[in-house]
Design an enzyme around this catalytic site. Structure first.
Site, PDB file in Angstrom:
ATOM      1  N   HIS A 294      -3.537  -7.827  -4.023  1.00 29.38           N
ATOM      2  CA  HIS A 294      -3.889  -6.782  -3.062  1.00 29.38           C
ATOM      3  C   HIS A 294      -5.401  -6.652  -2.894  1.00 29.38           C
ATOM      4  O   HIS A 294      -5.852  -6.039  -1.925  1.00 29.38           O
ATOM      5  CB  HIS A 294      -3.282  -5.456  -3.498  1.00 29.38           C
ATOM      6  CG  HIS A 294      -1.805  -5.404  -3.335  1.00 29.38           C
ATOM      7  ND1 HIS A 294      -1.064  -4.253  -3.520  1.00 29.38           N
ATOM      8  CD2 HIS A 294      -0.905  -6.365  -3.003  1.00 29.38           C
ATOM      9  CE1 HIS A 294       0.211  -4.507  -3.310  1.00 29.38           C
ATOM     10  NE2 HIS A 294       0.343  -5.789  -3.004  1.00 29.38           N
ATOM     11  N   ARG A 433      -1.241   0.198  -0.316  1.00 31.31           N
ATOM     12  CA  ARG A 433       0.010  -0.205  -0.972  1.00 31.31           C
ATOM     13  C   ARG A 433       0.105   0.272  -2.412  1.00 31.31           C
ATOM     14  O   ARG A 433       1.036  -0.103  -3.129  1.00 31.31           O
ATOM     15  CB  ARG A 433       0.121  -1.733  -0.931  1.00 31.31           C
ATOM     16  CG  ARG A 433       0.168  -2.318   0.464  1.00 31.31           C
ATOM     17  CD  ARG A 433      -0.119  -3.803   0.495  1.00 31.31           C
ATOM     18  NE  ARG A 433      -1.536  -4.093   0.268  1.00 31.31           N
ATOM     19  CZ  ARG A 433      -2.069  -5.320   0.263  1.00 31.31           C
ATOM     20  NH1 ARG A 433      -1.294  -6.366   0.472  1.00 31.31           N
ATOM     21  NH2 ARG A 433      -3.351  -5.496   0.054  1.00 31.31           N
TER      22      ARG A 433
END
Length: 818
Positions: A294, A433
């Site tokens: 990420h 996220r």
């Protein structure tokens, strides 16, 4: 005639034909002539075979495809791929690998303006169609799946331009006689007045070569390509040209032109649930892998013009052109819930200022720079700061613990009414996220605390530093520590290990030469001094095949049950993996942070192979409900979604990536017997028509692992190439030597003491003991250690060395100095 009775104890080499007592002279003469004739025939046959073998070998040596042998009898059965032969192959390649790209044309045809107008009309038509398209139910797994993607306002606006480009390309190619004879047409890097308005000439970005701190979006890292190399909201790089069914944007099809087997069928048949633990490594390996992923990848999803989600399995009359649902067969277990397709929306197209095949967008920087903590643009970073003492914002609980700042957005796919009534919300972080699973949000919390801890220490040593300096220095240290952990602890496990790989129940260390990959390509951190191999010619952008397939390898190692472990370690609690998704509320309870961390460090991963936990294949983003079976919200199949994503992005098939890496190229399924175990190969043969149809993800996870590694050769190649680029192509790499931005040699020595175990110890609530290498299971040579004994950087070396300044004063017209 005498005959020997053959029994169970009779030698298998003993002749079974009748043995005659006598032979006539005629018979003997006839037999001698027959033998002579047979010898002659055999000699001729052997000469022919030998000549054929020599010709075949000579042809194979000169064959660039290097096909795998068809002789199955000579295949060596082994659970792993020998490392030595793979190292020889690596040495024969130029690294990083050259990207195979098509060049743009300088000449602009008279049809360009008509094509651009057609593209804008297609975008308007898409908007019109999607006004009738229903949005997903906020309580559905598919809604949570779409919300699991990061999606910024900037990315939404750019994706609309990319969509118009795609349909301008479709219009232009549609009026040509032969689609495949056209080459991508670019607008001279934004300097041609015939191009779209957003490609109009703009002043070149001014970069300060003496800038000490990174930009948030990665711009000006590479001074030659300041707005492209490694920069957020730019297209993914491609190692191979896209393989779209129509050459422009339609998802990949079979080599024969027919549809590929449903991704769900491939998931069911090839990637069956099977439970086999790898006792060497812990779930923390997967946690760090996702946190790192990420930090460097964030694919932009397609959304409606107003940002709403898109439904693809409803009324087909109002289906969005961005729909690409996964088809569910009548024999599928999901069919009993009246499910005929699985929701799937294509990744958003990225603008390229070219008319050519569709590309996808990476919304974050390609550098390991802590953007997962701070965000990939200045506005995001500022929204997370307190602007006091260099701190990041936190939420303080009633028992005086700090958590991430909270989000009040009830439509974020995470927040729930029942938790809101208790005053508990999901969290905000540098990456949208963060709330996806409990382990991930825990890692986010650890690093926000680490930043604030560093800022506190730096402030104590340098009270004259202002908020901005404290923030940027702490941010710079966090990025350096993330880089060091990745290349010192994480990558050696992926690319092969030496002293890290231990034989359990023995005192000696298993001597495996796997770390030679790390050393051979200078990926291991320096023992001392600086790394001087930075090159502004190396493109560090994340490759599409890396983000969409190779770095999703970790999904195969996630176990179905996750352990939560209290301090006494005698009463573990096991939680189904899907119950940890979008459920970060346990962090509000005292003691839960430490239980989560202990559990991740003491749960073994699943073996890295073609098999996946049923939690990933049937229950992804599922939320327990009291509803009846008829209205049950079934979970998603992550493996199907991974395969479908690769087709959506036009990733060429598995065998083409083997050729790209210089590996032996299979031409038939039987050629793969040396590469894959029997069961995965038989499953693949039952689904795909030809080897060229095999999806990259399915083929690569089915390979036998390299000796001393958890990955097969193809994913090892693609991951090696990407991490070389990330290190060699980062001007701000923590070990680089630049007078105006580098750490001192003494400071580097302190940063090299960083371990993930040390960071966790410093920022957990009440964790006293830990294994030094948390991505490995505790045990031989990795026993629990008091946190106070874990080596950690000494920040005293960051204290300014300020000499007393002599201030001139005037007295009786004589200048003196204090």
């Amino acid at each position: 005639m005498a005959e020997t009775q053959v029994q169970e104890t009779t030698s298998l080499l003993r002749p079974s034909q009748p043995q005659y007592v006598f032979e006539s002279s005629i018979a003997r003469a006839r037999k001698r002539r027959v033998k002579q004739f047979q010898c002659c025939v055999c000699t001729i046959f052997l000469v022919g075979v030998t000549a054929a073998v020599v010709i075949t070998v000579a042809y194979s040596i000169n064959d660039n495809d290097n096909p795998i042998s068809n002789d199955n009898s000579t295949a060596i059965e082994s659970d792993v791929v020998p490392l030595e032969s793979f190292l020889v192959l690596l040495n024969s390649r130029n690294w990083p690998l050259n990207d195979e790209i098509s060049n743009g044309l300088d000449n602009i045809t008279t049809d360009i303006q008509d094509a651009l107008i057609a593209g804008k009309k297609a975008l308007s038509e898409k908007d019109r169609m999607e006004t009738y398209n229903p949005s997903l139910s906020i309580d559905s797994p598919s809604y949570r799946h779409q919300k699991a993607f990061s999606f910024s306002e900037k990315a939404r606006n750019l994706s609309r331009k990319g969509y118009a480009e795609e349909y301008a390309t479709r219009y232009l190619y549609g009026i040509q006689n032969d689609l495949y004879e056209l080459t991508k047409i670019c607008f001279n890097d934004g300097t041609d007045e015939s191009g779209p308005d957003y490609c109009s000439p703009t002043p070149s970005e001014s970069c300060n070569v003496y800038q000490k701190y990174r930009s948030y979006d990665g711009s000006c890292n590479n001074l030659r390509h300041s707005a492209l190399f490694g920069v957020a909201n730019t297209p993914f790089r491609r190692g191979l040209p896209a393989d779209y069914a129509d050459g422009i944007s339609q998802p990949r099809a079979s080599r024969s032109g027919t549809p590929l087997p449903s991704a769900r069928v491939v998931s069911i048949e090839v990637h069956r649930p099977y439970y086999r633990e790898d006792l060497k490594f812990s779930v923390m390996l997967a946690v760090w892998g996702q946190f790192l992923d990420h930090d460097i990848t964030a694919t932009a999803p397609s959304r409606k013009n107003n940002g709403d989600t898109i439904s693809c399995c409803g009324n087909q009359a109002y289906s969005s052109p961005e729909c690409f649902p996964v088809l569910v067969e009548p024999s599928d277990p999901l069919a009993k819930y009246n499910i005929s397709c699985m929701e799937f929306v294509r990744s958003a197209p990225s603008p390229t200022c070219c008319l050519g095949p569709r590309e996808q967008m990476n919304q974050v920087t390609s550098f390991i720079d802590g953007s997962v903590v701070y965000g990939a643009d200045e506005s995001k970073a500022q929204s997370l700061r307190t602007f006091e003492g260099g701190f990041l914002k936190t939420y303080v609980t009633k028992d005086n613990r700090t958590l991430l700042p909270i989000s009040h957005d009830m439509a974020d796919g995470c927040n729930r009414d029942d938790e809101r009534e208790r005053g508990r919300y999901c969290f905000l972080a540098g990456d949208d996220r963060a709330n996806e699973n409990l382990h991930l949000v825990t890692m986010h919390l650890i690093w926000v605390r680490q930043h604030n801890r560093l800022a506190t220490q730096l402030s104590t040593m340098n009270p004259h530093w202002n908020d901005e300096i404290l923030f940027q220095e702490a941010r710079r240290l966090v990025g350096a520590q993330m880089q060091h952990i990745t290349y010192n602890e994480f990558l050696p496990i992926l690319l092969g290990m030496s002293w890290l790989l231990r034989k359990f129940n023995r005192d000696s260390v298993a001597c495996v030469p796997g770390d030679r990959i790390m050393k051979q390509f200078q990926l291991s951190p320096q023992q001392y001094g600086y790394f001087n191999k930075y090159s502004d010619h190396i493109d560090p952008n994340i490759a599409n095949e890396f983000a969409t397939a190779a770095f999703r390898f970790a999904h195969t190692i996630i176990p179905g049950l996750i352990k939560l472990l209290a301090n006494d370690s005698t009463s573990p609690e096991y939680v189904q993996m899907h119950k940890m998704l979008f459920d970060p509320f346990a962090l509000y309870d005292e003691g839960e942070l430490d239980r989560i961390l202990r559990g991740a460090m003491n749960t073994s991963i699943e073996a890295s192979d073609s098999y996946f936990s049923n939690e990933l294949k049937s229950h992804m983003f599922e939320r327990d409900t009291k509803q009846t079976n008829e209205s049950k919200k079934c979970g998603l199949d992550l493996v199907s979604l991974n395969i479908q994503r690769g087709r959506d992005h036009g990733l060429p098939g598995y065998v083409f990536w083997r050729k790209k890496c210089g590996l032996a190229v299979p031409h038939t399924f039987d050629n793969l017997r040396e590469v894959m175990d029997r069961d995965p190969l038989e499953n693949i043969k039952s689904v795909y028509r030809t080897v060229e149809d095999i999806d990259l993800y399915s083929g690569a996870v089915s390979e036998k692992p390299l000796e001393g590694s958890i990955l097969g050769p193809t994913f090892t190649c693609l991951i090696l190439d990407q991490f070389m680029r990330i290190k060699y192509g980062d001007r701000f790499w923590y070990e680089n030597s630049c007078n105006w931005q580098s750490f001192t040699g003494e400071q580097l020595n302190e940063i090299r003491k960083t371990t993930l175990s040390g960071v966790i110890c410093d920022n957990a609530d009440d964790l006293s003991y830990i294994q030094p290498r948390v991505m490995e299971r505790s045990g031989n040579k990795n026993e629990y250690t008091n946190c106070a004994s874990i080596p950690k950087p000494n920040l005293k070396l960051w204290q300014d060395k300020l000499n007393r300044l002599r201030v001139p004063t005037t007295k009786l017209n004589v200048i003196t100095f204090k």
